[in-house]
Design a protein around this motif. Sequence first.
Motif, PDB file in Angstrom:
ATOM      1  N   ASP A 185      70.515   6.074  91.756  1.00 32.34           N
ATOM      2  CA  ASP A 185      69.665   7.255  91.608  1.00 32.34           C
ATOM      3  C   ASP A 185      68.254   6.763  91.303  1.00 32.34           C
ATOM      4  N   PRO A 186      67.231   7.328  91.948  1.00 40.24           N
ATOM      5  CA  PRO A 186      65.867   6.798  91.785  1.00 40.24           C
ATOM      6  C   PRO A 186      65.323   6.868  90.362  1.00 40.24           C
ATOM      7  N   VAL A 187      65.877   7.729  89.525  1.00 37.49           N
ATOM      8  CA  VAL A 187      65.416   7.841  88.144  1.00 37.49           C
ATOM      9  C   VAL A 187      66.457   7.302  87.172  1.00 37.49           C
ATOM     10  N   LEU A 188      67.654   7.845  87.221  1.00 39.83           N
ATOM     11  CA  LEU A 188      68.682   7.505  86.237  1.00 39.83           C
ATOM     12  C   LEU A 188      69.076   6.034  86.284  1.00 39.83           C
ATOM     13  N   SER A 189      69.191   5.468  87.471  1.00 37.17           N
ATOM     14  CA  SER A 189      69.581   4.057  87.582  1.00 37.17           C
ATOM     15  C   SER A 189      68.581   3.152  86.874  1.00 37.17           C
ATOM     16  N   VAL A 190      67.313   3.453  87.037  1.00 36.32           N
ATOM     17  CA  VAL A 190      66.266   2.639  86.407  1.00 36.32           C
ATOM     18  C   VAL A 190      66.351   2.738  84.891  1.00 36.32           C
ATOM     19  N   GLN A 191      66.603   3.944  84.384  1.00 32.22           N
ATOM     20  CA  GLN A 191      66.671   4.120  82.936  1.00 32.22           C
ATOM     21  C   GLN A 191      67.890   3.422  82.337  1.00 32.22           C
ATOM     22  N   LEU A 192      68.997   3.437  83.052  1.00 31.90           N
ATOM     23  CA  LEU A 192      70.184   2.732  82.567  1.00 31.90           C
ATOM     24  C   LEU A 192      69.922   1.226  82.480  1.00 31.90           C
ATOM     25  N   LYS A 193      69.170   0.693  83.432  1.00 32.42           N
ATOM     26  CA  LYS A 193      68.847  -0.733  83.409  1.00 32.42           C
ATOM     27  C   LYS A 193      67.925  -1.085  82.249  1.00 32.42           C
ATOM     28  N   ARG A 194      67.239  -0.097  81.698  1.00 28.83           N
ATOM     29  CA  ARG A 194      66.348  -0.336  80.558  1.00 28.83           C
ATOM     30  C   ARG A 194      67.092  -0.253  79.227  1.00 28.83           C
ATOM     31  N   GLY A 195      68.401  -0.091  79.282  1.00 29.65           N
ATOM     32  CA  GLY A 195      69.174  -0.079  78.055  1.00 29.65           C
ATOM     33  C   GLY A 195      69.547   1.285  77.525  1.00 29.65           C
ATOM     34  N   TYR A 214      69.658  20.057  87.021  1.00 31.92           N
ATOM     35  CA  TYR A 214      70.348  19.366  85.932  1.00 31.92           C
ATOM     36  C   TYR A 214      69.445  18.349  85.256  1.00 31.92           C
ATOM     37  N   GLY A 215      69.741  18.095  84.001  1.00 30.30           N
ATOM     38  CA  GLY A 215      69.199  16.955  83.286  1.00 30.30           C
ATOM     39  C   GLY A 215      70.360  16.124  82.792  1.00 30.30           C
ATOM     40  N   VAL A 216      70.102  14.861  82.531  1.00 29.15           N
ATOM     41  CA  VAL A 216      71.118  13.973  81.959  1.00 29.15           C
ATOM     42  C   VAL A 216      70.581  13.472  80.619  1.00 29.15           C
ATOM     43  N   CYS A 217      71.290  13.785  79.549  1.00 28.30           N
ATOM     44  CA  CYS A 217      70.867  13.351  78.216  1.00 28.30           C
ATOM     45  C   CYS A 217      71.097  11.845  78.086  1.00 28.30           C
ATOM     46  N   ILE A 218      70.019  11.111  77.899  1.00 30.12           N
ATOM     47  CA  ILE A 218      70.110   9.656  77.757  1.00 30.12           C
ATOM     48  C   ILE A 218      69.557   9.235  76.407  1.00 30.12           C
ATOM     49  N   VAL A 219      70.065   8.139  75.884  1.00 28.08           N
ATOM     50  CA  VAL A 219      69.703   7.690  74.540  1.00 28.08           C
ATOM     51  C   VAL A 219      69.460   6.178  74.532  1.00 28.08           C
ATOM     52  N   TRP A 220      68.372   5.783  73.873  1.00 24.32           N
ATOM     53  CA  TRP A 220      68.108   4.368  73.558  1.00 24.32           C
ATOM     54  C   TRP A 220      68.011   4.276  72.049  1.00 24.32           C
ATOM     55  N   ARG A 221      68.788   3.393  71.458  1.00 26.16           N
ATOM     56  CA  ARG A 221      68.864   3.290  70.008  1.00 26.16           C
ATOM     57  C   ARG A 221      68.056   2.097  69.508  1.00 26.16           C
ATOM     58  N   ASN A 222      67.279   2.326  68.476  1.00 24.41           N
ATOM     59  CA  ASN A 222      66.450   1.290  67.866  1.00 24.41           C
ATOM     60  C   ASN A 222      67.309   0.432  66.940  1.00 24.41           C
TER      61      ASN A 222
END
Length: 265
Positions: A185-195, A214-222
Amino acid sequence: MIAPRSFLGRDVLAARADGRYVVVQARADDALALERVQRACFPDLSEDEIATARHFLSHQAHFPEGQLAVLDVDSGELVASSSDLRMDVDFAHYAHSYLEETGDNLFTTHDPHGEWLYGADIGVHPKCRGQGLATLLYGARHDLIRRLNLRGHIAGAMPKGYGAVSGGLSIEHYVMEVVRNERADPVLSVQLKRGYGVWGIIPDYLEDESCGNYGVCIVWRNKEFLDDLKNHPERTRRAAQQSEKGEAGLPRNEEPSGAFPEGSQ
C-alpha cells in the motif's frame, strides 16, 4: 555537506545528509504555502477535510512545536509538512473520525498535558517525492516525542490502495495482506517499515474514495519514555482515573504486533 544550524533565520530541526532540505517549525507566514502543498498532496480529500491557511494558523496557535515544514535550501520553497497535536488515548475506543479527533481540523482538541502525539497530517509535494522528505519529518516528530517525554505517536493512516480493490476485498483482509507483506500500500506499507504497528481499523475516518473512507489506526511507541509520575502530578491524576475506569492502553513493554489485537476490530 554539514547540515546548517539555521536557514533564513530559522532554527533547523533536521536536515538531509547533503543539506539540500531542512526541517523547521512552521510559522504564520507559511500558511498559504502549507495550503498549496496540502492541495497538491490530497486532491481527493473533501473540501471540509482539506487543511487551508486558516486551519494551519489555528494549528500553530494551539501547538506550535508540533507544526513542521520542509524547506528547499536551493530555492527557499516550502515543499513538505506535518501537523501534530497532543492527546490522551483510550485504546479501547479509538475509532473516531479525523474531524472529531482534530476539532474540525482546527486542533481545538489539543491537550497540552496529553501523553501521545497524534499525527493529523503529513504531506510531501508530488514533485519532491522520493527525496527522503517524509523520513526527515518522521524523524523530527520522533525527536519531539522524546524531547517532550511522550508515550509515542498515533495516527489514522490512509490505506490509499484500498479503493481500487474494495469491490472484491474487505478492508480487514486488505490490511492483513499489507501487514504480512503480501500486498503493498503506498501509505500503510511505508509506515509499517518505519516501525509502526496496526492497532485497528477506523470506518468513516474521512471522505476519500482512494481509501474507501477508511483509516487504519497505527501506533509507534517511544521506548525511551520515562513514566516519572512523581514529578508529573497531572500524569499521576490521569493514571489514577484510568485505573478506576479500567481503560485499556498499550502494554508497557510491547509494541503493537503488526496484526490486529484481540477485540480491536
